[in-house]
Design an enzyme around this catalytic site. Structure first.
Site, mmCIF file in Angstrom:
data_model
loop_
_atom_site.group_PDB
_atom_site.id
_atom_site.type_symbol
_atom_site.label_atom_id
_atom_site.label_comp_id
_atom_site.label_asym_id
_atom_site.label_seq_id
_atom_site.Cartn_x
_atom_site.Cartn_y
_atom_site.Cartn_z
ATOM 1 N N GLY A 14 0.135 -0.487 -4.535
ATOM 2 C CA GLY A 14 -0.775 0.656 -4.612
ATOM 3 C C GLY A 14 -0.056 1.859 -5.185
ATOM 4 O O GLY A 14 -0.281 2.992 -4.768
ATOM 5 N N TYR A 162 -8.664 0.706 11.499
ATOM 6 C CA TYR A 162 -7.506 1.301 10.806
ATOM 7 C C TYR A 162 -6.330 1.440 11.772
ATOM 8 O O TYR A 162 -5.204 1.036 11.476
ATOM 9 C CB TYR A 162 -7.900 2.659 10.237
ATOM 10 C CG TYR A 162 -6.802 3.313 9.436
ATOM 11 C CD1 TYR A 162 -6.507 2.874 8.140
ATOM 12 C CD2 TYR A 162 -6.049 4.365 9.952
ATOM 13 C CE1 TYR A 162 -5.486 3.477 7.394
ATOM 14 C CE2 TYR A 162 -5.046 4.970 9.216
ATOM 15 C CZ TYR A 162 -4.770 4.521 7.936
ATOM 16 O OH TYR A 162 -3.756 5.113 7.201
HETATM 17 N N1 LIG Z 1 -3.470 10.044 3.053
HETATM 18 C C1 LIG Z 1 -3.264 10.067 4.370
HETATM 19 O O1 LIG Z 1 -3.632 11.044 5.069
HETATM 20 C C2 LIG Z 1 -2.552 8.936 5.042
HETATM 21 C C3 LIG Z 1 -2.182 9.101 6.383
HETATM 22 C C4 LIG Z 1 -1.509 8.079 7.030
HETATM 23 C C5 LIG Z 1 -1.209 6.917 6.347
HETATM 24 N N2 LIG Z 1 -1.580 6.765 5.044
HETATM 25 C C6 LIG Z 1 -1.235 5.499 4.356
HETATM 26 O O2 LIG Z 1 -0.511 5.751 3.170
HETATM 27 C C7 LIG Z 1 -0.804 4.742 2.195
HETATM 28 C C8 LIG Z 1 -1.272 5.392 0.905
HETATM 29 O O3 LIG Z 1 -2.445 6.142 1.181
HETATM 30 P P1 LIG Z 1 -3.121 7.163 0.161
HETATM 31 O O4 LIG Z 1 -3.541 8.314 0.972
HETATM 32 O O5 LIG Z 1 -2.254 7.362 -1.025
HETATM 33 O O6 LIG Z 1 -4.435 6.336 -0.206
HETATM 34 P P2 LIG Z 1 -5.290 6.232 -1.536
HETATM 35 O O7 LIG Z 1 -5.183 7.471 -2.333
HETATM 36 O O8 LIG Z 1 -6.614 5.752 -1.103
HETATM 37 O O9 LIG Z 1 -4.527 5.078 -2.344
HETATM 38 C C9 LIG Z 1 -4.529 3.778 -1.829
HETATM 39 C C10 LIG Z 1 -3.789 2.875 -2.799
HETATM 40 O O10 LIG Z 1 -3.813 1.542 -2.258
HETATM 41 C C11 LIG Z 1 -4.305 0.683 -3.265
HETATM 42 N N3 LIG Z 1 -4.930 -0.512 -2.716
HETATM 43 C C12 LIG Z 1 -5.952 -0.611 -1.843
HETATM 44 N N4 LIG Z 1 -6.241 -1.910 -1.620
HETATM 45 C C13 LIG Z 1 -5.365 -2.638 -2.359
HETATM 46 C C14 LIG Z 1 -5.143 -4.012 -2.564
HETATM 47 N N5 LIG Z 1 -5.905 -4.941 -1.963
HETATM 48 N N6 LIG Z 1 -4.136 -4.411 -3.376
HETATM 49 C C15 LIG Z 1 -3.369 -3.490 -3.994
HETATM 50 N N7 LIG Z 1 -3.533 -2.162 -3.865
HETATM 51 C C16 LIG Z 1 -4.531 -1.752 -3.054
HETATM 52 C C17 LIG Z 1 -5.284 1.532 -4.084
HETATM 53 O O11 LIG Z 1 -5.535 0.893 -5.315
HETATM 54 P P3 LIG Z 1 -6.863 1.203 -6.200
HETATM 55 O O12 LIG Z 1 -6.548 2.442 -7.000
HETATM 56 O O13 LIG Z 1 -7.032 -0.020 -7.033
HETATM 57 O O14 LIG Z 1 -7.997 1.420 -5.232
HETATM 58 C C18 LIG Z 1 -4.460 2.805 -4.178
HETATM 59 O O15 LIG Z 1 -3.467 2.668 -5.165
HETATM 60 C C19 LIG Z 1 -1.860 3.839 2.837
HETATM 61 O O16 LIG Z 1 -1.235 2.709 3.398
HETATM 62 C C20 LIG Z 1 -2.453 4.716 3.923
HETATM 63 O O17 LIG Z 1 -3.023 3.970 4.978
HETATM 64 C C21 LIG Z 1 -2.243 7.753 4.365
#
Ligand SMILES: NC(=O)c1ccc[n+]([C@@H]2O[C@H](COP(=O)([O-])OP(=O)(O)OC[C@H]3O[C@@H](n4cnc5c(N)ncnc54)[C@H](OP(=O)(O)O)[C@@H]3O)[C@@H](O)[C@H]2O)c1
Length: 238
Positions: A14, A162
């Site tokens: 991702g 989640y």
């Molecule tokens: N943002 C927050 O507040 C927060 C807080 C705590 C933890 N996190 C964790 O941090 C990580 C990144 O989050 P983010 O905020 O950057 O989220 P995001 O902007 O929604 O990005 C999610 C990424 O994961 C990819 N993805 C989803 N399903 C996938 C799959 N089956 N195979 C490969 N890639 C996949 C998406 O790809 P596509 O572009 O193709 O959809 C995107 O690149 C996640 O694990 C999230 O749970 C985030």
């Protein structure tokens, strides 16, 4: 402390947007060759181009963490083109059960999809890289967890799928770290905190800050911790 390893090959799942892209950027700035794992080849290429334009070494690899063949092909690419993978950041994740979901009214389709990506996807990626890391006697695996995974910090019922997926990812971190003790492979979980991305558009924390702990764990020296759960480079209560 021994010197930080440099010039490694890192796979960020991702890695095409959000915190993953920022982790890729920060690892690129540290001299790693970053493989941007992305479901969409075009998205991956675009992000890898962005990193190369900054002067960093990067390439894109098509990778859907819910597709075993896709993971297998990505690992083969890393081995054939770069000789292996030194760093895996299991960043890909989904948050599809919102505040309205209740544990007493489970939507098992949502729960299965969440576990499939956040837990099984990360587990399968780890399985694909560990044999190569064992041979190299070196590896860093970072699982992107969340403050919402903490049993001690959880006081409400929101987003059960989640929370449970990330709590299970924490346990995967602990058992994998235990198995890999003394192999040179360190396994840790990072919480980025509530960070402004497409997943959390109302957050105020920047991706630069949200990515920092994962990058720190991805670049740990050989005497660094393993089996831990960290936020802002400090241990979080489980
Ligand atoms: N943002 C927050 O507040 C927060 C807080 C705590 C933890 N996190 C964790 O941090 C990580 C990144 O989050 P983010 O905020 O950057 O989220 P995001 O902007 O929604 O990005 C999610 C990424 O994961 C990819 N993805 C989803 N399903 C996938 C799959 N089956 N195979 C490969 N890639 C996949 C998406 O790809 P596509 O572009 O193709 O959809 C995107 O690149 C996640 O694990 C999230 O749970 C985030």
């Amino acid at each position: 402390m021994t010197a930080e390893p440099e010039g490694k090959v890192a796979l960020v799942t991702g890695g095409n947007r959000g915190i993953g892209l920022e982790i890729a950027r920060q690892l690129g700035a540290r001299g790693h060759h970053v493989m941007v794992g992305a479901r969409s080849k075009a998205d991956g290429e675009s992000s890898a181009n962005e990193l190369r334009a900054l002067g960093f070494r990067s390439s894109a690899v098509e990778l859907d963490v819910t597709e075993p063949d896709s993971i297998h092909r990505a690992a083969l690419t890393a081995v054939s083109e770069f000789g292996g993978i030194d760093v895996l950041v299991n960043n890909a994740g989904i948050a599809i059960d919102g505040p309205g979901h209740r544990p007493s009214e489970p939507d098992f389709d949502t729960i299965r999809r969440t576990l499939d990506t956040n837990l099984i996807g990360s587990w399968a990626c780890a399985r694909a890289v560990v044999p190569h890391m064992r041979v190299a006697g070196f590896g860093r695996i970072v699982n992107m967890s969340s403050n919402m995974a903490s049993m001690e910090l959880t006081a409400d019922e929101e987003s059960p799928a989640y929370r449970i997926s990330k709590a299970a990812l924490n346990m995967l971190t602990v058992v994998l770290a235990a198995e890999l003790r003394s192999t040179g492979i360190l396994v840790n979980a990072a919480s980025p905190g509530y960070t402004r991305t497409r997943m959390s558009p109302n957050a105020t924390r920047t991706v630069e800050v949200g990515a920092d702990t994962a990058v720190w764990l991805a670049t740990l020296p050989s005497d660094g911790p393993s089996g831990g759960y960290f936020y802002d480079r400090s241990p979080l209560p489980w």
